[in-house]
Design a protein around this motif. Structure first.
Motif, short mmCIF file in Angstrom:
data_model
loop_
_atom_site.label_atom_id
_atom_site.label_comp_id
_atom_site.label_asym_id
_atom_site.label_seq_id
_atom_site.Cartn_x
_atom_site.Cartn_y
_atom_site.Cartn_z
N GLN A 20 3.36 7.06 0.79
CA GLN A 20 2.90 8.44 0.93
C GLN A 20 3.62 9.44 0.02
O GLN A 20 3.33 10.63 0.08
CB GLN A 20 3.02 8.93 2.37
CG GLN A 20 1.79 8.64 3.17
CD GLN A 20 1.81 9.38 4.50
OE1 GLN A 20 2.57 9.05 5.38
NE2 GLN A 20 0.96 10.37 4.61
N TYR A 52 -1.01 8.83 6.45
CA TYR A 52 -1.68 7.54 6.59
C TYR A 52 -0.64 6.43 6.69
O TYR A 52 0.43 6.53 6.12
CB TYR A 52 -2.65 7.27 5.42
CG TYR A 52 -2.04 7.42 4.04
CD1 TYR A 52 -1.54 6.32 3.36
CD2 TYR A 52 -1.98 8.66 3.41
CE1 TYR A 52 -0.99 6.45 2.09
CE2 TYR A 52 -1.44 8.80 2.15
CZ TYR A 52 -0.94 7.69 1.48
OH TYR A 52 -0.40 7.82 0.24
N TRP A 56 -3.63 1.48 6.85
CA TRP A 56 -4.74 2.38 7.17
C TRP A 56 -6.09 1.73 6.93
O TRP A 56 -7.01 1.92 7.72
CB TRP A 56 -4.63 3.69 6.39
CG TRP A 56 -4.75 3.53 4.90
CD1 TRP A 56 -3.73 3.35 4.02
CD2 TRP A 56 -5.95 3.50 4.13
NE1 TRP A 56 -4.23 3.21 2.74
CE2 TRP A 56 -5.59 3.30 2.78
CE3 TRP A 56 -7.30 3.63 4.44
CZ2 TRP A 56 -6.51 3.23 1.75
CZ3 TRP A 56 -8.22 3.55 3.41
CH2 TRP A 56 -7.83 3.35 2.08
N THR A 64 -12.25 5.39 2.93
CA THR A 64 -11.59 6.69 2.73
C THR A 64 -11.24 6.94 1.27
O THR A 64 -11.52 8.02 0.72
CB THR A 64 -10.33 6.77 3.61
OG1 THR A 64 -10.70 6.47 4.95
CG2 THR A 64 -9.70 8.13 3.55
#
Length: 154
Positions: A20, A52, A56, A64
């Motif tokens: 992330q 996330y 995920w 996504t």
């Protein structure tokens, strides 16, 4: 634009992998690399990325990443991808696209050795050969928007 994208991505080489994160030299995951290149070339990110988990895609099952790429980038045929374009990969057949990279040399259609820059899980942002393993997982390719923050056309 192509040379600016590749130069920007190469400036991230060696950035440690961090889930992330999107800070050159400190930490990035594959999406974080794309986000950093976007900020350098276009300014503010077009949308806020919600938190996330590393799993995920396996847990949620939604496309996504692919849907977000389609909102902000221009989809092109995979075989037309050239240096500077964004690549999306499915890590397992039938799974959502989960990994992204920037093609850094050559073209996807080359029989030679196209290369890509991506954040490698557990390692760092690297530039590596896009061999058969990656080619079999390639699901989509995208060009960046036509204009950067300094007005240079794509």
């Amino acid at each position: 634009m192509t040379s600016r994208v590749v130069a920007s991505a190469r400036s991230w080489l060696g950035t440690p992998y961090q889930h992330q994160a999107s800070v050159r030299g400190h930490g990035a995951d594959c999406l974080g690399l794309l986000r950093g290149v976007w900020r350098e070339l276009f300014g503010a990110e077009p949308e806020t990325i919600p938190p996330y988990r590393p799993d995920w895609a396996e847990v949620g099952g939604a496309e996504t990443l692919l849907q977000a790429a389609r909102r902000w980038l221009t989809e092109i045929p995979v075989e037309a991808a050239r240096a500077g374009d964004v690549l999306l990969f499915r890590m397992e057949p039938g799974a959502p696209a989960k990994h992204c990279a920037i093609l850094s040399a050559g073209a996807v259609s080359d029989q030679g050795e196209p290369r890509m820059i991506h954040a490698y899980w557990g390692r760092a942002v690297v530039e590596s050969w896009m061999g058969g393993w990656w080619r079999r997982r390639l699901v989509a390719a995208f060009a960046w928007p036509a204009h950067s923050t300094d007005g240079e056309a794509g």
